[in-house]
Scaffold this active site. Structure first.
Site, PDB file in Angstrom:
ATOM      1  N   VAL A  17       0.837  -1.202   0.000  1.00 36.03           N
ATOM      2  CA  VAL A  17       0.000   0.000   0.000  1.00 36.03           C
ATOM      3  C   VAL A  17       0.871   1.252   0.000  1.00 36.03           C
ATOM      4  CG1 VAL A  17      -1.801   1.274   1.207  1.00 36.03           C
ATOM      5  CG2 VAL A  17      -1.844  -1.234   1.190  1.00 36.03           C
ATOM      6  N   ALA A  46       9.751   6.514   5.684  1.00 37.14           N
ATOM      7  CA  ALA A  46      10.454   5.821   6.769  1.00 37.14           C
ATOM      8  C   ALA A  46      10.279   4.314   6.630  1.00 37.14           C
ATOM      9  CB  ALA A  46       9.932   6.289   8.123  1.00 37.14           C
ATOM     10  N   GLY A 135     -10.692  -1.844   2.600  1.00 33.85           N
ATOM     11  CA  GLY A 135      -9.856  -1.424   1.481  1.00 33.85           C
ATOM     12  C   GLY A 135     -10.365  -0.216   0.734  1.00 33.85           C
ATOM     13  N   ILE A 137     -13.284   0.413  -0.455  1.00 33.12           N
ATOM     14  CA  ILE A 137     -14.693   0.765  -0.312  1.00 33.12           C
ATOM     15  C   ILE A 137     -14.833   1.990   0.578  1.00 33.12           C
ATOM     16  CG2 ILE A 137     -16.962  -0.021   0.431  1.00 33.12           C
ATOM     17  CD1 ILE A 137     -15.964  -2.887   0.081  1.00 33.12           C
ATOM     18  N   GLU A 191      -1.714 -15.005   4.159  1.00 36.79           N
ATOM     19  CA  GLU A 191      -0.326 -14.984   4.607  1.00 36.79           C
ATOM     20  C   GLU A 191       0.142 -16.405   4.917  1.00 36.79           C
ATOM     21  OE1 GLU A 191       1.468 -12.284   4.680  1.00 36.79           O
ATOM     22  OE2 GLU A 191      -0.117 -10.803   4.367  1.00 36.79           O
ATOM     23  N   LYS A 206     -11.928  -4.626  12.633  1.00 38.76           N
ATOM     24  CA  LYS A 206     -12.744  -3.774  11.761  1.00 38.76           C
ATOM     25  C   LYS A 206     -14.167  -3.623  12.303  1.00 38.76           C
ATOM     26  CE  LYS A 206      -9.953  -5.246   7.829  1.00 38.76           C
ATOM     27  NZ  LYS A 206      -9.874  -6.130   6.639  1.00 38.76           N
TER      28      LYS A 206
END
Length: 442
Positions: A17, A46, A135, A137, A191, A206
Site C-alpha cells: 500500500v 520511513a 480497502g 470501499i 499470509e 474492523k
C-alpha cells in the site's frame, strides 16, 4: 496567480500500500494540487531497510530509517507500518507536532482508538482511517457523514477478503478448508501464517471500528465476540447449500432494545464476528472471491450496501489518498480536525444477549415421537422453529435407520438458543449434533 502552499507529507512504511501511495503522490502531483489547493510534497519514506528491493521504483533519496525526525517536520503523516509499536508512538508524536494523520492501522485503532481520538482532539488535528476497513470501499465517511442524520440499526460486513475467498472456494468447488486455504496462500490472498484472518481477529478489529462510528460510542477489540472459520467443514458448506444458504464470515454490529438484553434492562450494542448462514438471495451472499461488502440498515435510509475490493496495494491506496486530500483541504481552508462523533455511551453486550437465529444439524434415531420431543424441548426454552427438514439414512448392513434433521430457528437470544442446543444434546434419541451455526437475513 496565487502561489500554492506546500504541505509536507511523511510516509511511514513502504509495503504494497505504501509504495502505491508514494507512486500516486509523485505521478499525480499536479492533479492533487488542483484538488487540494496545495502542493503535496512527499518529504520522506520511513522504512526499516532503505536498501530493500521494492515493487515500485521510487527515488532512493526519499528513504530514511529515522521516522521520528521525519514526523516532526511533517504537515500530514501517513502511517502504513501496521502493528502497535512504533506506530502508536509515532502517531502521538505527529499529533504533538501539529500534524494530521492518515492511517490504515485497524489493529491499533481497535486496541487503542479512544486514546488516539482524544489526543487528536486535544491537538486540534485530523485523524483519518478510511483504509482501515474494507480497502477501497468508501464506508467510514458515509457512516460518519452521509448517515449522521439517520439512526443506523444494524451493520453486516464481509470485511476480510481472505476468509471470503476460502469460503467461496469451499462453496463453489466443494473443497475442504485446508485445500481452500492452501489455494488462497498460493494466490497471495492469505499470509504464510493466516491466523489473524481465519480466526477472525482481522475482522474483529474492523467490527470495532464500524460499531464505534455507527453507534457513536467507543468500542474496543475486547468488546467484540470473535469466532473464526477454521472449524467450518465441507459438510457444513454442503448442508447449507442444500438448505438454500451460503456461509460467510460476518462482522455484525447491531443495537438491541432494552427488551432484548440481559444487562439490567438497558439497551446496548452487540458486536460480533462469526461464520454465518445467509439466504442465497441476500445481497451479501453474492459477494464472491476476495471482495468485501458492508450492508447497512438505517431507520430512514433503509437498506444500503457498499461493495468493492477489500485489499490490495492500489485499491487500499485509493482510500488513503481520499483521506489525504481531505486532510490537506482542511489545512488549506483552516478549521478544527475531524476524527469521530461520539454522543454518549451505549454498552457493549455479551454474546449471550445477541439476537440471532440458529441452524442446527442433528443426527437422530428414526423412530416415532422424535420430532415431537425435539419440538417440545425447543418450545420449553422459548425458541420457535421456522424450518425443519428430515432426511432418512439406512445402513445397508445393519438395517439401522437414522434421520438427519436440519432446523432453522426464529430469532431469539443467544442465551436461549445455546441452552436449547445443550438440552437437545441430552436427549436419548440424539446420536450427535452435527452442526450449529448462526443465521442472518431470514
Amino acid at each position: 496567480m496565487t502561489e500554492l502552499r506546500t504541505l509536507k507529507v511523511a510516509l511511514l512504511g513502504c509495503g504494497n500500500v505504501g509504495a502505491q501511495v508514494a507512486r500516486i503522490l509523485i505521478d499525480d502531483a499536479e492533479s492533487l494540487a488542483s484538488r487540494t489547493g496545495a502542493r503535496l510534497e512527499l518529504s520522506g519514506i520511513a522504512v526499516r531497510n532503505v536498501d530493500a528491493p521494492r515493487d515500485v521504483e521510487l527515488p532512493h533519496e526519499l528513504f530514511t530509517a529515522d521516522a521520528e525526525t521525519l514526523v516532526k517536520d511533517a504537515d500530514v503523516v501517513i502511517e502504513l507500518m501496521g502493528g502497535i509499536e512504533p506506530a502508536r508512538s509515532l502517531i502521538l508524536s505527529a499529533f504533538r507536532h501539529g500534524a494530521c494523520v492518515v492511517t490504515g492501522n485497524k489493529a491499533l485503532l481497535a486496541l487503542d482508538g479512544p486514546t488516539l481520538y482524544e489526543e487528536a482532539d486535544k491537538a486540534g488535528v485530523q485523524l483519518s482511517y478510511e483504509a482501515a476497513v474494507a480497502g477501497a470501499i468508501p464506508i467510514l465517511r458515509p457512516i460518519r457523514d452521509s448517515l449522521s442524520g439517520d439512526r443506523i440499526t444494524r451493520v453486516l460486513g464481509i470485511v476480510n477478503g481472505t476468509t471470503n475467498f476460502i469460503l467461496d472456494q469451499m462453496d463453489s468447488t466443494g473443497a475442504q478448508f485446508a485445500d481452500a486455504l492452501a489455494e488462497a496462500q498460493r494466490l497471495g490472498y492469505a499470509e504464510a501464517d493466516p491466523t489473524a484472518d481465519v480466526e477472525g481477529h482481522d475482522a474483529a478489529a474492523k467490527a470495532a471500528i464500524l460499531a464505534s462510528l455507527s453507534f457513536h460510542t467507543r468500542f474496543a477489540l475486547e468488546d467484540v465476540y470473535c469466532e473464526g472459520i477454521s472449524s467450518v467443514s465441507a459438510a457444513d458448506i454442503a448442508a447449507a447449500k442444500d438448505a438454500g444458504f451460503v456461509i460467510k464470515l460476518l462482522a455484525i454490529a447491531e443495537k438491541l432494545p432494552a427488551a432484548g438484553t440481559d444487562t439490567d434492562g438497558k439497551p446496548g450494542v452487540s458486536v460480533r464476528v462469526h461464520p454465518t448462514l445467509l439466504p442465497r438471495e441476500h445481497p451479501l451472499a453474492a459477494v464472491r472471491g476476495a471482495f468485501n461488502a458492508v450492508f447497512i440498515e438505517a431507520e430512514n435510509a433503509g437498506e444500503l450496501m457498499f461493495y468493492g475490493q477489500g485489499a490490495g496495494g492500489t485499491p487500499t491506496a485509493s482510500a488513503v489518498m481520499g483521506d489525504l486530500v481531505s486532510a490537506a483541504r482542511r489545512l488549506v481552508l483552516g478549521g478544527p480536525g475531524r476524527t469521530e462523533t461520539t454522543t454518549g455511551h451505549v454498552p457493549a453486550l455479551p454474546i449471550d444477549a445477541a439476537i440471532t437465529s440458529y441452524y442446527i444439524g442433528l443426527d437422530v434415531a428414526d423412530q416415532p415421537g422424535v420430532l415431537a420431543r425435539i419440538a417440545q424441548l425447543f418450545a420449553e426454552h422459548g425458541v420457535s422453529i421456522e424450518i425443519m427438514r428430515q432426511t432418512i439414512h439406512r445402513d445397508a448392513d445393519s438395517k439401522v435407520e437414522s434421520a438427519e434433521l436440519r432446523i432453522v430457528t426464529h430469532r431469539a437470544s443467544e442465551a436461549a438458543l445455546a441452552a436449547t442446543v445443550q438440552a437437545v444434546k441430552g436427549l436419548d434419541v440424539i446420536n450427535s449434533v452435527t452442526s450449529v451455526l448462526r443465521v442472518e437475513g431470514v
